[in-house]
Write an enzyme that holds these catalytic residues in place. Structure first.
Site, PDB file in Angstrom:
ATOM      1  N   GLY A  46      30.618  28.292  -5.128  1.00  0.00           N
ATOM      2  CA  GLY A  46      31.359  27.268  -4.268  1.00  0.00           C
ATOM      3  C   GLY A  46      30.589  26.342  -3.642  1.00  0.00           C
ATOM      4  O   GLY A  46      29.503  26.732  -3.223  1.00  0.00           O
ATOM      5  N   GLN A  51      28.425  20.425   2.824  1.00  0.00           N
ATOM      6  CA  GLN A  51      27.131  21.012   2.267  1.00  0.00           C
ATOM      7  C   GLN A  51      26.075  19.955   1.579  1.00  0.00           C
ATOM      8  O   GLN A  51      25.325  20.148   1.340  1.00  0.00           O
ATOM      9  CB  GLN A  51      27.337  22.314   1.411  1.00  0.00           C
ATOM     10  N   CYS A  89      25.189  32.203   0.688  1.00  0.00           N
ATOM     11  CA  CYS A  89      25.610  30.761   0.818  1.00  0.00           C
ATOM     12  C   CYS A  89      24.522  29.952   0.419  1.00  0.00           C
ATOM     13  O   CYS A  89      23.515  30.209   0.722  1.00  0.00           O
ATOM     14  CB  CYS A  89      26.146  30.543   2.360  1.00  0.00           C
ATOM     15  N   LEU A  90      24.726  28.645  -0.231  1.00  0.00           N
ATOM     16  CA  LEU A  90      23.849  28.150  -0.931  1.00  0.00           C
ATOM     17  C   LEU A  90      23.010  27.237   0.369  1.00  0.00           C
ATOM     18  O   LEU A  90      21.840  26.975   0.213  1.00  0.00           O
ATOM     19  CB  LEU A  90      24.473  26.960  -1.792  1.00  0.00           C
ATOM     20  N   HIS A 131      35.547  31.384   1.768  1.00  0.00           N
ATOM     21  CA  HIS A 131      34.317  30.723   2.358  1.00  0.00           C
ATOM     22  C   HIS A 131      34.051  29.187   2.308  1.00  0.00           C
ATOM     23  O   HIS A 131      33.722  28.541   3.264  1.00  0.00           O
ATOM     24  CB  HIS A 131      33.314  31.392   1.340  1.00  0.00           C
ATOM     25  N   GLU A 132      34.705  28.603   1.294  1.00  0.00           N
ATOM     26  CA  GLU A 132      34.498  27.049   1.302  1.00  0.00           C
ATOM     27  C   GLU A 132      35.511  26.414   2.340  1.00  0.00           C
ATOM     28  O   GLU A 132      35.093  25.398   3.141  1.00  0.00           O
ATOM     29  CB  GLU A 132      34.980  26.609  -0.249  1.00  0.00           C
ATOM     30  N   HIS A 135      33.833  26.686   5.536  1.00  0.00           N
ATOM     31  CA  HIS A 135      32.849  25.490   5.637  1.00  0.00           C
ATOM     32  C   HIS A 135      33.600  24.023   5.887  1.00  0.00           C
ATOM     33  O   HIS A 135      33.157  23.246   6.835  1.00  0.00           O
ATOM     34  CB  HIS A 135      32.199  25.020   4.165  1.00  0.00           C
TER      35      HIS A 135
HETATM   36 NI    NI Z   1      28.615  28.317   1.454  1.00  0.00          NI
END
Ligand code: NI
Length: 224
Positions: A46, A51, A89-90, A131-132, A135
């Site tokens: 995701g 991000q 997480c990216l 999670h998203e 964000h």
């Molecule tokens: Ni993340």
């Protein structure tokens, strides 16, 4: 489509709230399709728009073995149950931690045609949606860590009796203003991950970042 740079913690934009999208226009479609491509390139599940440096409520999802898609203005409207899951997480590459997530999540959004989308999800999709949406509200998974000791480097087995995690030195590109992608400032940041507790918000952490003036980056930068 184009691959966009994924902002890394502690880039302050990750602590900012994204704004509701009023209209799915060409800009939103371009952003969203870029996010899908960026997500695939990064091999992630995701991605949220902040991000990639854009404060709009757009997320991209790519579940294993499924086609990727994007959603606008996603909202979690119901959750059920509680489970412990390992999460990464990216924007914090190389680290994972144990967090509490819901067993089941009901969410609604607009899909790429602007139609109402609604789903009750479990497993990885439930986790990804929570999670998203976090964000988009300026929250990272480290905010949910059960114990700070449990954040560990990928590939490193948790040690028995381990009580302290070393702080992390990060070389980051800081973008202090939206849109200044051409001139990121290179900073060495120390993220004091050992200070994270379940009561903590990431915004309260002491970053060794040259963030101007105030003590509360979230309070100052949150877009209303
Ligand atoms: Ni993340």
């Amino acid at each position: 489509m184009a691959i966009r740079e994924i902002r890394k913690f502690p880039d302050p934009i990750l602590l900012r709230k994204c704004r509701v999208v009023r209209r799915i226009d060409d800009d939103i479609r371009k952003l969203a399709t870029d996010m899908v491509e960026t997500l695939i390139d990064a091999d992630g599940v995701g991605l949220a728009a902040n991000q990639v440096g854009i404060l709009k409520r757009v997320i991209a999802i790519h579940l294993p073995e499924e086609d990727p898609y994007w959603l606008v203005n996603p909202q979690i409207i119901r959750t059920e149950g509680n489970r412990e899951v390992e999460e990464g997480c990216l924007s914090l590459p190389g680290y994972v931690g144990l967090v509490n997530r819901s067993v089941s999540v009901t969410a609604r959004a607009l899909d790429q045609n602007g139609s109402k989308w609604r789903i009750t999800a479990e497993e990885i999709l439930a986790q990804a949606l929570e999670h998203e949406v976090d964000h988009l509200n300026g929250i990272m998974f480290m905010d949910h860590l059960l114990e700070h000791e449990r954040l560990r480097e990928v590939g490193e087995e948790p040690e028995q009796g381990e009580t302290h995690l070393h702080d992390v030195n990060y070389n980051i590109q800081a973008h202090h203003h939206e849109g200044d992608d051409d001139n990121p400032e290179l900073l060495v940041a120390k993220a004091k991950l050992s200070e994270v507790t379940p009561q903590h918000s990431m915004s309260e952490l002491a970053y060794d970042l040259q963030e101007p003036k105030e003590q509360d980056p979230r309070g100052e930068t949150t877009a209303k």
